[in-house]
Design a protein around this motif. Structure first.
Motif, mmCIF file in Angstrom:
data_model
loop_
_atom_site.group_PDB
_atom_site.id
_atom_site.type_symbol
_atom_site.label_atom_id
_atom_site.label_comp_id
_atom_site.label_asym_id
_atom_site.label_seq_id
_atom_site.Cartn_x
_atom_site.Cartn_y
_atom_site.Cartn_z
ATOM 1 N N TYR A 293 0.831 -1.201 0.000
ATOM 2 C CA TYR A 293 0.000 0.000 0.000
ATOM 3 C C TYR A 293 0.869 1.256 0.000
ATOM 4 O O TYR A 293 0.605 2.212 -0.753
ATOM 5 N N ILE A 294 1.915 1.256 0.822
ATOM 6 C CA ILE A 294 2.821 2.403 0.875
ATOM 7 C C ILE A 294 3.521 2.585 -0.471
ATOM 8 O O ILE A 294 3.697 3.720 -0.965
ATOM 9 N N ASP A 295 3.940 1.487 -1.092
ATOM 10 C CA ASP A 295 4.585 1.580 -2.407
ATOM 11 C C ASP A 295 3.639 2.183 -3.442
ATOM 12 O O ASP A 295 4.051 3.016 -4.267
ATOM 13 N N ALA A 296 2.367 1.753 -3.405
ATOM 14 C CA ALA A 296 1.395 2.299 -4.354
ATOM 15 C C ALA A 296 1.170 3.792 -4.113
ATOM 16 O O ALA A 296 1.086 4.585 -5.064
ATOM 17 N N LEU A 297 1.076 4.182 -2.831
ATOM 18 C CA LEU A 297 0.929 5.604 -2.520
ATOM 19 C C LEU A 297 2.146 6.409 -2.971
ATOM 20 O O LEU A 297 2.019 7.546 -3.439
ATOM 21 N N TYR A 298 3.319 5.814 -2.820
ATOM 22 C CA TYR A 298 4.545 6.513 -3.231
ATOM 23 C C TYR A 298 4.517 6.812 -4.739
ATOM 24 O O TYR A 298 4.798 7.949 -5.160
ATOM 25 N N TYR A 299 4.161 5.817 -5.521
ATOM 26 C CA TYR A 299 4.146 6.041 -6.970
ATOM 27 C C TYR A 299 2.989 6.935 -7.377
ATOM 28 O O TYR A 299 3.081 7.661 -8.375
ATOM 29 N N TYR A 300 1.898 6.907 -6.602
ATOM 30 C CA TYR A 300 0.825 7.861 -6.867
ATOM 31 C C TYR A 300 1.324 9.292 -6.603
ATOM 32 O O TYR A 300 1.009 10.223 -7.362
ATOM 33 N N GLY A 301 2.102 9.437 -5.539
ATOM 34 C CA GLY A 301 2.669 10.749 -5.244
ATOM 35 C C GLY A 301 3.675 11.190 -6.288
ATOM 36 O O GLY A 301 3.728 12.378 -6.656
ATOM 37 N N THR A 302 4.496 10.267 -6.788
ATOM 38 C CA THR A 302 5.461 10.641 -7.839
ATOM 39 C C THR A 302 4.749 11.026 -9.130
ATOM 40 O O THR A 302 5.257 11.854 -9.892
ATOM 41 N N ILE A 303 3.566 10.424 -9.372
ATOM 42 C CA ILE A 303 2.786 10.840 -10.543
ATOM 43 C C ILE A 303 2.357 12.293 -10.396
ATOM 44 O O ILE A 303 2.447 13.092 -11.344
ATOM 45 N N ARG A 304 1.900 12.665 -9.217
ATOM 46 C CA ARG A 304 1.487 14.052 -8.995
ATOM 47 C C ARG A 304 2.667 15.007 -9.135
ATOM 48 O O ARG A 304 2.529 16.089 -9.708
ATOM 49 N N LEU A 305 3.822 14.580 -8.628
ATOM 50 C CA LEU A 305 5.010 15.435 -8.791
ATOM 51 C C LEU A 305 5.409 15.530 -10.259
ATOM 52 O O LEU A 305 5.817 16.602 -10.728
ATOM 53 N N ALA A 306 5.310 14.408 -10.990
ATOM 54 C CA ALA A 306 5.670 14.431 -12.410
ATOM 55 C C ALA A 306 4.695 15.291 -13.208
ATOM 56 O O ALA A 306 5.100 16.003 -14.147
ATOM 57 N N LEU B 169 5.732 18.505 -15.281
ATOM 58 C CA LEU B 169 5.396 18.638 -16.699
ATOM 59 C C LEU B 169 4.625 19.926 -16.955
ATOM 60 O O LEU B 169 4.836 20.597 -17.987
ATOM 61 N N ALA B 170 3.746 20.296 -16.032
ATOM 62 C CA ALA B 170 3.013 21.553 -16.183
ATOM 63 C C ALA B 170 3.974 22.739 -16.162
ATOM 64 O O ALA B 170 3.807 23.710 -16.927
ATOM 65 N N TYR C 205 8.010 11.855 -20.611
ATOM 66 C CA TYR C 205 8.413 10.452 -20.478
ATOM 67 C C TYR C 205 8.417 10.012 -19.015
ATOM 68 O O TYR C 205 7.961 8.919 -18.682
ATOM 69 N N ASN C 206 8.899 10.887 -18.139
ATOM 70 C CA ASN C 206 8.947 10.545 -16.722
ATOM 71 C C ASN C 206 7.539 10.326 -16.158
ATOM 72 O O ASN C 206 7.313 9.427 -15.337
ATOM 73 N N LEU C 207 6.584 11.144 -16.614
ATOM 74 C CA LEU C 207 5.202 10.972 -16.162
ATOM 75 C C LEU C 207 4.658 9.615 -16.609
ATOM 76 O O LEU C 207 4.022 8.896 -15.823
ATOM 77 N N THR C 208 4.910 9.256 -17.851
ATOM 78 C CA THR C 208 4.459 7.943 -18.347
ATOM 79 C C THR C 208 5.117 6.811 -17.568
ATOM 80 O O THR C 208 4.472 5.812 -17.216
ATOM 81 N N LEU D 62 4.857 2.507 -13.299
ATOM 82 C CA LEU D 62 5.273 1.990 -11.992
ATOM 83 C C LEU D 62 4.092 1.931 -11.026
ATOM 84 O O LEU D 62 3.988 0.994 -10.212
ATOM 85 N N TYR D 63 3.203 2.902 -11.114
ATOM 86 C CA TYR D 63 2.027 2.905 -10.252
ATOM 87 C C TYR D 63 1.104 1.731 -10.571
ATOM 88 O O TYR D 63 0.585 1.063 -9.661
ATOM 89 N N GLU D 64 0.904 1.467 -11.844
ATOM 90 C CA GLU D 64 0.065 0.328 -12.233
ATOM 91 C C GLU D 64 0.672 -0.988 -11.745
ATOM 92 O O GLU D 64 -0.046 -1.883 -11.274
ATOM 93 N N THR D 65 1.993 -1.096 -11.828
ATOM 94 C CA THR D 65 2.658 -2.306 -11.326
ATOM 95 C C THR D 65 2.492 -2.425 -9.813
ATOM 96 O O THR D 65 2.236 -3.521 -9.284
ATOM 97 N N ALA D 66 2.639 -1.296 -9.110
ATOM 98 C CA ALA D 66 2.470 -1.314 -7.654
ATOM 99 C C ALA D 66 1.038 -1.668 -7.266
ATOM 100 O O ALA D 66 0.811 -2.401 -6.294
ATOM 101 N N MET D 67 0.052 -1.174 -8.013
ATOM 102 C CA MET D 67 -1.337 -1.509 -7.723
ATOM 103 C C MET D 67 -1.610 -2.992 -7.975
ATOM 104 O O MET D 67 -2.353 -3.632 -7.228
ATOM 105 N N LEU D 68 -0.999 -3.541 -9.006
ATOM 106 C CA LEU D 68 -1.167 -4.973 -9.273
ATOM 107 C C LEU D 68 -0.562 -5.797 -8.144
ATOM 108 O O LEU D 68 -1.146 -6.801 -7.717
ATOM 109 N N THR D 69 0.599 -5.373 -7.650
ATOM 110 C CA THR D 69 1.216 -6.069 -6.514
ATOM 111 C C THR D 69 0.337 -5.983 -5.274
ATOM 112 O O THR D 69 0.171 -6.973 -4.538
#
Length: 453
Positions: free
Chosen positions: A146-159, A163-164, A199-202, A207-214
């Protein structure tokens, strides 16, 4: 009629919207852990094993009760047979049957009866500890996922934020090029940076999708169903209000030694081995048993009607008996002495495993307490660094727009700011996990709130 149809349609739409809202309800970490524990295959196996240990205890208690058995036999003889009254051979057809009931009880078996009850009690506690260990391990693994998934969700927001910024800066750079304030090289540099951020956002989304699958795999959650996580923890602005504790690892260890299921399981395994060592003495000590019963029979030669009736013969042939037997092992091919030595060695092995588990638990507790305090310090410092890097980036960007800084300076400051924000996110989430882990070692439930699903 049409009006009723419209009302019905509206009700169905309302129900559908309610179901959709329920389906999209955010799951917090406690709900995810509760779901994982409920649906985990290993936990189900440990629960069944614990029930088997309970049944073994009932079986051991039942060994103190007498055993009662009954038998009945029917026999038809034809041709030459032995007359039970004269013991001579004759050539007649006979019919006879017998009835018996017997009760027996072991009075002494080298103390194995009592020790078997004690062993079954320790085994039952071992099974409960194993079940608790499986539940806790499942919850902790789910927490980590769960923490890993939240981390990658947070990195998506930062990315997305990065990008903006790149899109905005690229747009301004192109406008400045049209006005002659910037060169083509600056535009190309900003386009390259914008492509890198895209590219970093993608990449972070993958990584988030992989973490959610895990996470779904840890929870045994249907992979095709959507799972919305509660991300409130990512919106915490500061950790500066949290104070460092003066809690010593030995204080936490003192509690963990009495409540930790893994250590409890090792302790009960040692008790089971100790009882098995005592039970092994039964192979070299006498066994004393008491028995008693009644029996009767009926006999008749076919085609001969001069025999008493069935009830009369049963009453006349009724017999009662009782006795005591003692079995003394004299030579059993050395299996008794060998079993004793093996049981003694198994007990010593269990003792060593218990001590090793204590040492391992001490290391884990000390590491968890240190990590909790360390990641809190890191979070506080990274908050300051991220704020400084953010200020430095915006100042550099302003100077770049005024022509006082180069595009390379902007990129370097942007990368530094993004790295600080990422490290801050990581340290915050890790601190939250370490806090829950220390509380777990202190005897608190790893799942704070259990949600039924």
């Amino acid at each position: 009629m049409k009006r009723y149809k419209k009302i019905t349609v509206l009700l169905f739409l309302a129900v559908g919207c309610g179901l959709a809202a329920t389906a999209q309800e955010a799951w917090d970490v406690d709900r995810c852990m509760s779901y994982a524990v409920k649906h985990n295959r290993t936990v189900k196996q440990r629960r069944l094993e614990a029930d088997n240990y309970r049944l073994d205890r009932l079986k051991a208690i039942g060994s103190f009760l007498p055993g009662i058995s009954a038998s009945a036999g029917v026999q038809y003889n034809f041709g030459r047979s032995v007359d039970p009254e004269t013991n001579i051979y004759n050539n007649v057809s006979t019919f006879n049957n017998s009835y018996a009931a017997e009760a027996s009880m072991t009075l002494f078996r080298g103390g194995s009866l009592v020790n078997e009850v004690r062993r079954s009690k320790a085994a039952l506690l071992l099974g409960k500890a194993a079940l608790q260990e499986a539940q806790d391990n499942t919850a902790l693994e789910t927490f980590q996922a769960y923490i890993d998934a939240l981390y990658y969700y947070g990195t998506i927001r930062l990315a997305e934020k990065k990008l903006a910024e790149s899109d905005s800066l690229l747009y301004k750079t192109r406008r400045q090029e049209e006005l002659g304030l910037k060169g083509r090289a600056d535009v190309a540099q900003m386009e390259a940076q914008q492509a890198t951020d895209a590219y970093n956002l993608t990449h972070q989304r993958n990584l988030y999708e992989t973490a959610m699958l895990t996470l779904k795999q840890k929870m045994n959650y249907p992979a095709g169903d959507s799972l919305l996580l509660n991300t409130d923890i990512l919106d915490i602005q500061t950790f500066e209000s949290i104070r460092l504790t003066d809690e010593h690892p030995q204080d936490v260890l003192r509690i963990a030694l009495s409540v930790n299921p893994t250590l409890r399981q090792s302790e009960m395994n040692k008790q089971v081995a100790r009882m098995n060592r005592k039970i092994a003495w039964a192979n070299v000590l006498p066994t004393i048993s008491f028995y008693g019963g009644i029996s009767s029979s009926y006999y008749k030669e076919l085609h001969n009607h001069d025999y008493p009736d069935f009830k009369t013969q049963l009453d006349n042939n009724l017999g009662e008996y009782f006795g005591v037997t003692m079995s003394i092992p004299i030579f059993n091919r050395m299996s008794g002495s060998i079993s004793l030595r093996q049981a003694r060695n198994n007990y010593r092995i269990a003792c060593e495993q218990y001590e090793a588990q204590k040492e391992e638990l001490q290391k884990l507790v000390q590491q968890a307490v240190q990590d909790r305090e360390g990641y809190l310090r890191e979070s506080i410092q990274m908050e300051k660094k991220a704020a400084s890097d953010s200020l430095a980036y915006h100042v550099t960007r302003r100077k770049y727009e005024e022509g006082l800084m180069t595009s390379l300076d902007v990129q370097n400051n942007a990368a530094t700011w993004l790295e600080s924000e990422t490290l801050l996110l990581q340290s915050r989430l890790t601190y939250v996990m370490k806090c829950r882990l220390v509380d777990y070692y202190k005897g608190e439930n790893i799942i704070k709130v259990k949600t039924e699903n």
